[in-house]
Design a protein around this motif. Structure first.
Motif, PDB file in Angstrom:
ATOM      1  N   LYS A   2       0.861  -1.196   0.000  1.00  0.00           N
ATOM      2  CA  LYS A   2       0.000   0.000   0.000  1.00  0.00           C
ATOM      3  C   LYS A   2       0.896   1.245   0.000  1.00  0.00           C
ATOM      4  O   LYS A   2       2.058   1.176   0.395  1.00  0.00           O
ATOM      5  N   PHE A   3       0.322   2.389  -0.424  1.00  0.00           N
ATOM      6  CA  PHE A   3       1.103   3.629  -0.395  1.00  0.00           C
ATOM      7  C   PHE A   3       1.622   3.901   1.019  1.00  0.00           C
ATOM      8  O   PHE A   3       2.728   4.384   1.207  1.00  0.00           O
ATOM      9  N   ARG A   4       0.783   3.552   2.011  1.00  0.00           N
ATOM     10  CA  ARG A   4       1.139   3.793   3.402  1.00  0.00           C
ATOM     11  C   ARG A   4       2.475   3.108   3.749  1.00  0.00           C
ATOM     12  O   ARG A   4       3.247   3.611   4.561  1.00  0.00           O
ATOM     13  N   LEU A  13      -0.566  11.221   1.502  1.00  0.00           N
ATOM     14  CA  LEU A  13      -1.490  10.069   1.613  1.00  0.00           C
ATOM     15  C   LEU A  13      -2.937  10.537   1.496  1.00  0.00           C
ATOM     16  O   LEU A  13      -3.771   9.888   0.864  1.00  0.00           O
ATOM     17  N   LYS A  14      -3.206  11.715   2.082  1.00  0.00           N
ATOM     18  CA  LYS A  14      -4.568  12.260   2.035  1.00  0.00           C
ATOM     19  C   LYS A  14      -4.947  12.603   0.583  1.00  0.00           C
ATOM     20  O   LYS A  14      -6.057  12.295   0.129  1.00  0.00           O
ATOM     21  N   LEU A  16      -3.680  11.258  -2.124  1.00  0.00           N
ATOM     22  CA  LEU A  16      -3.824  10.003  -2.875  1.00  0.00           C
ATOM     23  C   LEU A  16      -5.163   9.348  -2.568  1.00  0.00           C
ATOM     24  O   LEU A  16      -5.821   8.797  -3.449  1.00  0.00           O
ATOM     25  N   ASN A  17      -5.553   9.474  -1.322  1.00  0.00           N
ATOM     26  CA  ASN A  17      -6.836   8.931  -0.898  1.00  0.00           C
ATOM     27  C   ASN A  17      -7.990   9.621  -1.636  1.00  0.00           C
ATOM     28  O   ASN A  17      -8.940   8.971  -2.088  1.00  0.00           O
ATOM     29  N   ASN A  20      -8.522   8.110  -4.776  1.00  0.00           N
ATOM     30  CA  ASN A  20      -8.802   6.671  -4.651  1.00  0.00           C
ATOM     31  C   ASN A  20      -7.634   5.804  -5.094  1.00  0.00           C
ATOM     32  O   ASN A  20      -7.835   4.692  -5.581  1.00  0.00           O
ATOM     33  N   TYR A  21      -6.428   6.311  -4.966  1.00  0.00           N
ATOM     34  CA  TYR A  21      -5.253   5.479  -5.248  1.00  0.00           C
ATOM     35  C   TYR A  21      -4.811   4.866  -3.921  1.00  0.00           C
ATOM     36  O   TYR A  21      -4.450   5.595  -3.005  1.00  0.00           O
ATOM     37  N   THR A  22      -4.823   3.563  -3.830  1.00  0.00           N
ATOM     38  CA  THR A  22      -4.388   2.937  -2.577  1.00  0.00           C
ATOM     39  C   THR A  22      -3.088   2.179  -2.764  1.00  0.00           C
ATOM     40  O   THR A  22      -2.217   2.203  -1.909  1.00  0.00           O
ATOM     41  N   GLU A  23      -2.967   1.543  -3.949  1.00  0.00           N
ATOM     42  CA  GLU A  23      -1.765   0.728  -4.168  1.00  0.00           C
ATOM     43  C   GLU A  23      -0.861   1.363  -5.211  1.00  0.00           C
ATOM     44  O   GLU A  23      -1.329   1.787  -6.271  1.00  0.00           O
TER      45      GLU A  23
END
Ligand code: AMP
Length: 424
Positions: A2-4, A13-14, A16-17, A20-23
């Motif tokens: 995951k990006f995290r 991260l916010k 990207l969220n 809707n990009y998670t991976e």
């Protein structure tokens, strides 16, 4: 992954969220950690792989973490890319990924007046995306200071050289600060590109995402053999029977792209063209109409379309087979992006059979022949008129390449212009 897991800061991260990009895509997974640890990159990847975010995200993070945000922003990152459309797109990406930071960014390119661009630069930016001609021109005029640059990205290096920017790039390298982190991306890596990379990079990590695995796997590729005289009928047939969504049609020449628009108009089919003879405003307007869905058919030439990113584009039609096989990979790369499925249809006339063979060699025979259509190719030799038209198109293509090179010189100030004229 995951990006995290990549150790990204919350504001990114916010953002990207929100998208809707998670991976991360494979190139992002590889490149982001390398860039964050301040290492140079030699990247072999084309657009459509998530390459922009692969360099934009860590650049934003590196600058955001070091910035004190006191006083006027200093230019920390410079991204150089060959076409205006690509430059605008990269800057739009930077705007999205950095929206929860205080970073300032701007984009500069030729073909428009420089006033607004100069004002932005005067107010200060952290991240600048530019095409080479306008960049050197504004630097020459004293509007850009390179002294504080910590990060340099050379994007689409192979296309940059194809378009005759080699002298500009060499000049740029001479005036950039020696102590910097550099990221070098190219869709192909022939000897001359690799050599150029060695003059820019310092102990780079290699990152490779090959076109074969990024396009061929997600794009269904088909070829329809027909004659030159039935090509346009074939196109209309495909539009009416196979296409149920937006489609990008490639034409080898600007003139030919305009002719198709007129031909379709005569059959009540609305389309727009995007190519180098159109003004920057016309190109932006056409792209906007297409992206918003106001128009569903866009005809583009190779150079104009390079790197254009249209969300979830399902169809690409090659009205002619490109005579440079790599262009085929770039064209069909407009669809099937970031794992989405797509369909690429090529229309091939007898004179292009040899080009198609080259393309097949490059993509590994993944193109399926569709015989079931009303305009099959016959073996009859070309008529004199067809031969003349073919040669005319070949000449037009040559002229376009020369004009594209010239345009990069014309975007400069008068001093630069006379220099580049001399060079030619
Ligand atoms: P690029 O190769 O930079 O032109 O990106 C191709 C497309 O993939 C663009 O529409 C991006 O917005 C999209 N994209 C980039 N990264 C991701 C990701 N991690 N997840 C989903 N889509 C992405």
């Amino acid at each position: 992954m995951k990006f995290r897991d990549l150790g990204l800061i919350e504001p990114i991260l916010k953002a990207l969220n929100d998208k809707n990009y998670t991976e991360p895509t494979p190139i992002q997974e590889q490149a982001i950690p390398i860039i964050l640890r301040n290492q140079d990159i030699l990247g072999c990847a084309q657009t459509g792989t998530g390459k922009t975010a692969a360099f934009a995200i860590p650049i934003i993070q590196l600058i955001q973490q070091k910035e004190t945000h006191q006083g006027k922003p200093k230019l920390r990152a410079l991204i150089v890319t060959p076409t205006r459309e690509l430059a605008i797109q990269i800057d739009e990406n930077i705007a999205e990924y950095s929206k929860y930071t205080n970073l300032k960014h701007a984009v500069i390119f030729g073909g428009v007046k420089q006033g607004k661009q100069v004002t932005k630069l005067r107010n200060g930016v952290h991240i600048l995306t530019a095409t080479p001609g306008r960049l050197l021109d504004l630097q020459d005029q004293g509007h850009i200071n390179f002294n504080d640059i910590k990060l340099f990205v050379l994007d689409e290096a192979d296309r940059m050289l194809d378009m005759g920017f080699i002298h500009d790039i060499k000049k740029l390298i001479r005036i950039l600060p020696e102590k910097r982190q550099s990221l070098f991306f190219s869709a192909t890596m022939p000897e001359n590109i690799f050599k150029l990379s060695r003059t820019i990079l310092n102990d780079p990590a290699k990152v490779e995402i090959t076109p074969a695995s990024t396009t061929a796997d997600t794009v269904k590729q088909e070829v329809y053999f027909t004659n030159m005289s039935t090509k346009r009928d074939m196109l209309v047939h495909l539009l009416k029977t196979e296409i149920d969504d937006q489609v990008l049609i490639f034409h080898r020449t600007k003139h030919g792209a305009d002719k198709i628009v007129r031909y379709l108009k005569g059959r009540d089919i609305r389309s727009v063209a995007i190519h180098g003879n159109k003004s920057q405003n016309q190109r932006q307007a056409a792209l906007k109409d297409f992206k918003s869905g106001k128009v569903n058919i866009m005809i583009a030439t190779d150079i104009a379309s390079r790197g254009i990113d249209i969300d979830k584009l399902k169809y690409v039609i090659n009205f002619n087979i490109p005579n440079v096989a790599e262009d085929y990979v770039h064209r069909i790369g407009r669809t099937g992006r970031a794992g989405e499925s797509g369909r690429a249809m090529s229309i091939c006339e007898p004179e292009e059979n040899a080009f198609l063979k080259d393309v097949m060699k490059l993509v590994g025979n993944k193109i399926k022949t569709i015989n079931d259509h009303p305009f099959p190719q016959t073996d009859k030799p070309m008529t004199e008129r067809e031969k003349k038209e073919f040669n005319k198109q070949k000449e037009a293509k040559k002229r376009e390449m020369i004009a594209a090179r010239r345009a990069s010189g014309q975007n400069r100030g008068s001093r630069q212009k006379s220099k580049s004229n001399y060079r030619r």
